[in-house]
Design an enzyme around this catalytic site. Sequence first.
Site, mmCIF file in Angstrom:
data_model
loop_
_atom_site.group_PDB
_atom_site.id
_atom_site.type_symbol
_atom_site.label_atom_id
_atom_site.label_comp_id
_atom_site.label_asym_id
_atom_site.label_seq_id
_atom_site.Cartn_x
_atom_site.Cartn_y
_atom_site.Cartn_z
ATOM 1 N N THR A 158 0.899 -1.146 0.000
ATOM 2 C CA THR A 158 0.000 0.000 0.000
ATOM 3 C C THR A 158 0.930 1.186 0.000
ATOM 4 O OG1 THR A 158 -1.751 -1.148 1.193
ATOM 5 C CG2 THR A 158 -1.647 1.185 1.574
ATOM 6 N N GLU A 198 -9.019 -5.954 -3.355
ATOM 7 C CA GLU A 198 -9.326 -5.563 -1.974
ATOM 8 C C GLU A 198 -10.339 -6.481 -1.295
ATOM 9 O OE1 GLU A 198 -7.457 -3.455 0.461
ATOM 10 O OE2 GLU A 198 -7.444 -2.553 -1.524
#
Length: 612
Positions: free
Chosen positions: A423, A462
């Site tokens: 991330t 996700e």
Amino acid sequence: MSSRRVRHTARLTPPLLLAAALTAFALTPSAGATPTGAVPTPAATPAPKQPEATGTGGAVASVSAEATDIGIDVLRRGGNAVDAAVATAAALGVTEPFSSGIGGGGYFVYYDARLHKVFTLDGRETAPSTADQNLFTENGKPLDFWTAVDSGRSVGVPGSLLTWQEALDRWGTRSLAQSLRPAEQLADHGFVVDQTFHDQTAQNQTRFSYFPATAALFLPGGAPPAVGSVFRNPDLAATYRELEHHGVDALYRGDIGRDISSLVQHPQVDPASGWYTRPGAMTPADLAAYDVRAQAPTEVDYRGLDVYGIAPSSSGGTTVGEALNILNHFDLAHTSQVQYLHDYLEASRIAFADRNRWVGDPRFVDVPTRALLSQRFADSRACLIKPDSSLTSPLAPGDPRHPSGGCVDAGTPAPTTAEGTHTTHLTVADRWGNVVSYTLTIEQTGGSAMTVPGRGFLLNNELTDFDFSPAVAGVPDPNLPGPAKRPRSSMSPTIVLKDGRFDFALGSPGGASIITTVLQVLTEHVDRGLSLEQAIAVPRISQRNLAATEAEPAFLGSADEAGLTAIGEAFTLNPEIGAATGIQLLPDGRLQAAAEPVRRGGGAAAVVDPEP
Ligand code: GLU
């Protein structure tokens, strides 16, 4: 909750650019060009990365030199922190395409210096409306994790682009088109491939090769781009241009969105790869229904500071907040390093036990956010911590709705489930004192591995942050998939105020270890007296209600490890935990931006006017 508001922008004048910051040009081979990637201008070389910068006029810290430069340029030209954050995020979509971009989502925290108030946006990816709790089961069994990752099934409706628009509409001074343009030019001109980009591509080489559009973009000539070559992404530049002309509707209601849903429903796999990938169910209607949630931040009082974070659907704010409330019981400033680390690990262990049991998407489950953040609940958990022995994991959760007076666990432990480890986080402050702390992601490094053909960006995976099956038989699991539900996150963008004014801000990537990284850096800074830069640099250890505490190599073999082992802690190696950035306001009014000296190849901190 906010409705989508679209600012239609005419094409705006002159390209903003990298100009001031990107002065030198590198004439390097264009090995990274896509087949359509020939462009006349060579890549620009930004100033070398530095992990610390002190000065005035505004500051930016991100993992990428190019992205930080773009943010600084926006600030220098009069943009505010939100303008710079969006431009930096768009640039990260170019230079960090495996960790962020318009195919993903994230959480945006903003401090408004005029109002002395913190606001947040939840731009988390969302399951399609047809999803149910069996999204990741087949024949009654949970799918293998990686089978799920590299598939249309894992792709959530992306939230990043609408987050940028929403942030600009609410607090920015520039249009989306202006904010995308520097990144568009960066994608067109290219950037010089470093070791980290090369290594991340190499780690993904096998699964990238399954998907022709991904292989064509990221594996030119069948291999990861060489270090020192120039990587260009003209498809992404064209996508940004389309968004500049037509606004976010091009993605949420237009042809970019149709390309996304079509790929999710019909993943394009190289038949020679032998890979079978599950389709997903995302439709154009799911994209049109997406909303960015504007919601109150989490808030706890820690040593007289106000610590603001992100509320569920992320578990970041509640878990960092509960752990800090627990640590309010201990004088971490006046104790040994081993005792400080022990208390930090135990507070984190307990907070994770509670997070795993109670936190999910609040539109679907009754998350006791306020109770989890109450000092009363923390008091009922802090008494579990003993100075001379470690707790044993998995630890059972407490019940924040009915905090007992004693140290009694309330139920069956819920496991900490797998989460990705990549991330990116950016932190921005402007000359007026406004601050942004923004964590964004596409989940795994490389997301679902599916690039939208002709569009130049990867789709997220996700939805694999959902639990694939109930965590504990007979105990309600708040994080099972559901229709239009958001998977639980650990992202923890944080802003800390002192007497109502900005003090410091930080955040990190790292899956569930995001929470421990933020907690460790924050306590090293507040309690142990390290500057933010020093606190970011120290070796990290991470306890997430697991039998062994993860530790970076520099910690293993240390006297601190020996001290903690002597009281029952067990350690296991994690080569690298997190990649934090932050900004602090120094007592003399200057800003100090901080990034990683080494992790992830080092980060890039910069200020508008460096101190002489
Ligand atoms: N998907 C993770 C989360 O939302 C983030 C991934 C990472 O940081 O590596 O918490």
